[in-house]
Design a protein around this motif. Sequence first.
Motif, PDB file in Angstrom:
ATOM      1  N   TRP A 139      35.107  38.464  29.055  1.00  0.00           N
ATOM      2  CA  TRP A 139      35.931  39.575  29.515  1.00  0.00           C
ATOM      3  C   TRP A 139      37.187  39.768  28.696  1.00  0.00           C
ATOM      4  CZ3 TRP A 139      40.691  40.702  31.603  1.00  0.00           C
ATOM      5  CH2 TRP A 139      41.540  39.625  31.863  1.00  0.00           C
ATOM      6  N   ARG A 140      37.795  38.689  28.240  1.00  0.00           N
ATOM      7  CA  ARG A 140      39.047  38.806  27.476  1.00  0.00           C
ATOM      8  C   ARG A 140      38.787  39.522  26.153  1.00  0.00           C
ATOM      9  NH1 ARG A 140      43.741  39.358  29.079  1.00  0.00           N
ATOM     10  NH2 ARG A 140      43.858  40.910  27.496  1.00  0.00           N
ATOM     11  N   ALA A 141      37.650  39.220  25.502  1.00  0.00           N
ATOM     12  CA  ALA A 141      37.301  39.893  24.247  1.00  0.00           C
ATOM     13  C   ALA A 141      37.074  41.387  24.503  1.00  0.00           C
ATOM     14  CB  ALA A 141      36.061  39.259  23.623  1.00  0.00           C
ATOM     15  N   VAL A 142      36.439  41.711  25.620  1.00  0.00           N
ATOM     16  CA  VAL A 142      36.225  43.113  25.976  1.00  0.00           C
ATOM     17  C   VAL A 142      37.569  43.795  26.229  1.00  0.00           C
ATOM     18  CG1 VAL A 142      35.194  44.685  27.668  1.00  0.00           C
ATOM     19  CG2 VAL A 142      33.927  42.655  26.902  1.00  0.00           C
ATOM     20  N   ALA A 143      38.433  43.150  27.005  1.00  0.00           N
ATOM     21  CA  ALA A 143      39.739  43.734  27.317  1.00  0.00           C
ATOM     22  C   ALA A 143      40.554  43.960  26.043  1.00  0.00           C
ATOM     23  CB  ALA A 143      40.499  42.838  28.288  1.00  0.00           C
ATOM     24  N   ASP A 144      40.582  42.962  25.163  1.00  0.00           N
ATOM     25  CA  ASP A 144      41.339  43.110  23.917  1.00  0.00           C
ATOM     26  C   ASP A 144      40.811  44.283  23.097  1.00  0.00           C
ATOM     27  OD1 ASP A 144      42.944  40.962  24.606  1.00  0.00           O
ATOM     28  OD2 ASP A 144      41.891  39.533  23.299  1.00  0.00           O
ATOM     29  N   LEU A 187      45.988  41.643  32.154  1.00  0.00           N
ATOM     30  CA  LEU A 187      45.241  42.024  33.344  1.00  0.00           C
ATOM     31  C   LEU A 187      44.026  42.890  33.062  1.00  0.00           C
ATOM     32  CD1 LEU A 187      48.309  42.841  35.604  1.00  0.00           C
ATOM     33  CD2 LEU A 187      46.950  40.728  35.563  1.00  0.00           C
ATOM     34  N   GLY A 188      43.835  43.299  31.809  1.00  0.00           N
ATOM     35  CA  GLY A 188      42.699  44.159  31.483  1.00  0.00           C
ATOM     36  C   GLY A 188      42.927  45.616  31.830  1.00  0.00           C
ATOM     37  N   LEU A 205      41.579  52.971  33.455  1.00  0.00           N
ATOM     38  CA  LEU A 205      40.501  52.225  32.813  1.00  0.00           C
ATOM     39  C   LEU A 205      40.802  50.743  32.968  1.00  0.00           C
ATOM     40  CD1 LEU A 205      37.950  52.266  30.976  1.00  0.00           C
ATOM     41  CD2 LEU A 205      39.504  52.414  29.020  1.00  0.00           C
ATOM     42  N   ARG A 206      39.848  49.995  33.509  1.00  0.00           N
ATOM     43  CA  ARG A 206      40.061  48.572  33.787  1.00  0.00           C
ATOM     44  C   ARG A 206      38.924  47.733  33.234  1.00  0.00           C
ATOM     45  NH1 ARG A 206      43.781  51.075  35.598  1.00  0.00           N
ATOM     46  NH2 ARG A 206      45.077  50.615  37.372  1.00  0.00           N
ATOM     47  N   VAL A 207      39.282  46.539  32.765  1.00  0.00           N
ATOM     48  CA  VAL A 207      38.301  45.527  32.394  1.00  0.00           C
ATOM     49  C   VAL A 207      38.537  44.348  33.330  1.00  0.00           C
ATOM     50  CG1 VAL A 207      37.428  44.027  30.575  1.00  0.00           C
ATOM     51  CG2 VAL A 207      38.376  46.283  29.975  1.00  0.00           C
ATOM     52  N   THR A 208      37.481  43.957  34.038  1.00  0.00           N
ATOM     53  CA  THR A 208      37.573  42.903  35.043  1.00  0.00           C
ATOM     54  C   THR A 208      36.572  41.801  34.715  1.00  0.00           C
ATOM     55  OG1 THR A 208      38.124  44.587  36.689  1.00  0.00           O
ATOM     56  CG2 THR A 208      37.376  42.464  37.524  1.00  0.00           C
ATOM     57  N   PRO A 209      36.982  40.525  34.868  1.00  0.00           N
ATOM     58  CA  PRO A 209      36.001  39.455  34.691  1.00  0.00           C
ATOM     59  C   PRO A 209      34.846  39.628  35.676  1.00  0.00           C
ATOM     60  CG  PRO A 209      38.230  38.553  34.871  1.00  0.00           C
ATOM     61  CD  PRO A 209      38.307  40.009  35.228  1.00  0.00           C
ATOM     62  N   ASN A 210      33.619  39.397  35.178  1.00  0.00           N
ATOM     63  CA  ASN A 210      32.424  39.491  36.015  1.00  0.00           C
ATOM     64  C   ASN A 210      31.482  38.386  35.558  1.00  0.00           C
ATOM     65  OD1 ASN A 210      30.133  40.080  37.412  1.00  0.00           O
ATOM     66  ND2 ASN A 210      30.002  42.218  36.793  1.00  0.00           N
ATOM     67  N   ASP A 223      30.255  35.511  33.507  1.00  0.00           N
ATOM     68  CA  ASP A 223      30.591  35.156  32.126  1.00  0.00           C
ATOM     69  C   ASP A 223      30.883  36.385  31.273  1.00  0.00           C
ATOM     70  OD1 ASP A 223      30.250  32.439  32.612  1.00  0.00           O
ATOM     71  OD2 ASP A 223      28.102  32.522  32.112  1.00  0.00           O
ATOM     72  N   GLY A 224      30.788  37.570  31.880  1.00  0.00           N
ATOM     73  CA  GLY A 224      30.992  38.807  31.136  1.00  0.00           C
ATOM     74  C   GLY A 224      32.134  39.615  31.698  1.00  0.00           C
ATOM     75  N   ALA A 225      31.982  40.934  31.607  1.00  0.00           N
ATOM     76  CA  ALA A 225      33.046  41.841  32.028  1.00  0.00           C
ATOM     77  C   ALA A 225      32.452  43.064  32.707  1.00  0.00           C
ATOM     78  CB  ALA A 225      33.852  42.282  30.809  1.00  0.00           C
ATOM     79  N   GLU A 226      33.235  43.659  33.566  1.00  0.00           N
ATOM     80  CA  GLU A 226      32.933  44.952  34.166  1.00  0.00           C
ATOM     81  C   GLU A 226      34.022  45.907  33.694  1.00  0.00           C
ATOM     82  OE1 GLU A 226      30.205  47.126  36.383  1.00  0.00           O
ATOM     83  OE2 GLU A 226      30.141  44.981  35.960  1.00  0.00           O
ATOM     84  N   VAL A 227      33.615  47.045  33.133  1.00  0.00           N
ATOM     85  CA  VAL A 227      34.570  48.058  32.684  1.00  0.00           C
ATOM     86  C   VAL A 227      34.424  49.244  33.618  1.00  0.00           C
ATOM     87  CG1 VAL A 227      35.307  49.559  30.787  1.00  0.00           C
ATOM     88  CG2 VAL A 227      34.394  47.266  30.290  1.00  0.00           C
ATOM     89  N   ALA A 228      35.541  49.663  34.232  1.00  0.00           N
ATOM     90  CA  ALA A 228      35.507  50.748  35.217  1.00  0.00           C
ATOM     91  C   ALA A 228      36.508  51.840  34.852  1.00  0.00           C
ATOM     92  CB  ALA A 228      35.829  50.202  36.608  1.00  0.00           C
ATOM     93  N   PHE A 229      36.056  53.077  34.995  1.00  0.00           N
ATOM     94  CA  PHE A 229      36.878  54.249  34.727  1.00  0.00           C
ATOM     95  C   PHE A 229      36.907  55.092  35.990  1.00  0.00           C
ATOM     96  CE2 PHE A 229      37.678  58.574  33.389  1.00  0.00           C
ATOM     97  CZ  PHE A 229      38.584  58.453  32.348  1.00  0.00           C
TER      98      PHE A 229
END
Length: 135
Positions: A17-22, A68-69, A87-92, A94-100
């Motif tokens: 998730w951190r890589a996605v958020a960055d 915080l993503g 737009l949010r990136v949340t840990p999910n 081992d991955g990430a959830e991206v929500a708009f």
Amino acid sequence: MTTFPARILHVGIDREWRAVADFVMDPANMPRWAAGLGSGLTRDGDDWIADGGPIGQVRVRFTPPNDLGVADHVVTMESGLIVHNALRVTPNGDGAEVAFVLLHRPDMDAAAFEADAAHVESDLATLKAVLEGGL
């Protein structure tokens, strides 16, 4: 006081998730996955200028990088219309959830709202493909 109908569009991404958020929080990456930005972004002080294709040139101000993503951005259209995009990136796992969060603004009819939703879904699918395929 008025609130608008809203739709939350989201995608799971199989990447830390951190890589996605960055990636998502870096405005320079947006043209790789957000089709509405036309030919890309040019920095102008704290803002970025985008050729928004059929909607013309737009000014975009992004939330500063954070832990915080949160990748919110405010888009000012040539017409003066200001659109707040959450737009949010949340840990999910081992991955990430991206929500708009897409708001059905009063200047949109139902067809325009559905077209906007389809564009966001396409952008999220592109983001998933870019990030799961590697940077």
